[in-house]
Write a protein that holds these residues in place. Structure first.
Motif: not given
Lengths: 112, 118
Positions: A26-28, A54-55, A63-71
């Motif tokens: 939850t913390n941007s 990175k994403d 493998t780790v995936f990061l979606n910042k917009s979706a947190k």
């Protein structure tokens, strides 16, 4: 206030298939994310990390995936092996002290 | 890789006594060490952050007079649970982080100490 959430307390997967673990935050201001693996009565073992610039980050079967917009971030383990059976914690950091906020963990069971 | 040890791995003590737990970084200098507590089937809760040579920073709700932390060198931090009570029974885990001024340094964890207070 739980800032890092792992909503699936457990996951069962067949050996050889893909394990997908999810984590929401939850913390941007979080800018660094890590996954740890933990066996009972042992300390967590670092698996893989990703910074907010990175994403995707890949290391062997992990493998780790990061979606910042979706947190949201996820950990993919492929192929899953019996030795992967453990509790997996997602963690995030936001400050220079390196304080980590942990999720509640997901128990992964890999069946033959 | 970075190795962190803890001693003892398991301790049982009587209520009212004090217990000291050591955390050592074996192959790197840890500028910062962290102490966590884990209750059964729950996440790791950060108790305090300590930097070598300075006072520890405690998280909200953690009694600093009850959980004494000393970080006397770049490879050793100790946690002393003073006047332990049964509710202090838990799994205590330390972690260590090296590298000055680098936000993304990874924390490496010790194997944990199981404390049981009778």
């Amino acid at each position: 206030d739980q800032q890092v959430k792992q909503n699936s307390p457990s996951l069962s997967v067949q050996e050889g298939r893909i394990s997908i673990l999810n984590c929401d935050y939850t913390n941007s201001m979080f800018d660094y994310f890590l996954w740890y693996k933990k066996y009972p009565a042992e300390g967590p073992t670092f698996l893989i990390s990703i910074s907010s610039i990175k994403d995707k980050n890949e290391d062997g079967r992990f493998t780790v995936f990061l979606n910042k917009s979706a947190k949201h971030l996820s950990l993919h383990i492929v192929p899953s092996q019996p030795g992967d059976s453990a509790v997996y914690f997602c963690a995030a950091s936001t400050d220079s002290w390196g304080k980590l906020q942990f999720g509640a963990g997901t128990q992964v069971v890999v069946t033959p | 890789g970075a190795v962190v040890s803890q001693h003892p791995s398991r301790v049982i003590c009587k209520s009212g006594t004090s217990v000291k737990i050591e955390c050592r970084s074996l192959d790197f200098q840890a500028t910062t060490m962290f102490w966590y507590r884990q209750f059964p089937k729950q996440s790791l809760m950060l108790m305090a952050t300590s930097n070598e040579g300075s006072k520890a920073t405690y998280e909200q709700g953690v009694e600093k007079d009850k959980f004494l932390i000393n970080h006397a060198s770049l490879t050793l931090s100790t946690l002393t649970v003073t006047s332990a009570h049964p509710e202090d029974s838990s799994f205590y885990i330390c972690s260590a982080r090296g590298g000055l001024g680098r936000i993304t340094d990874t924390q490496y964890f010790g194997p944990g100490t199981r404390l049981t207070v009778l």
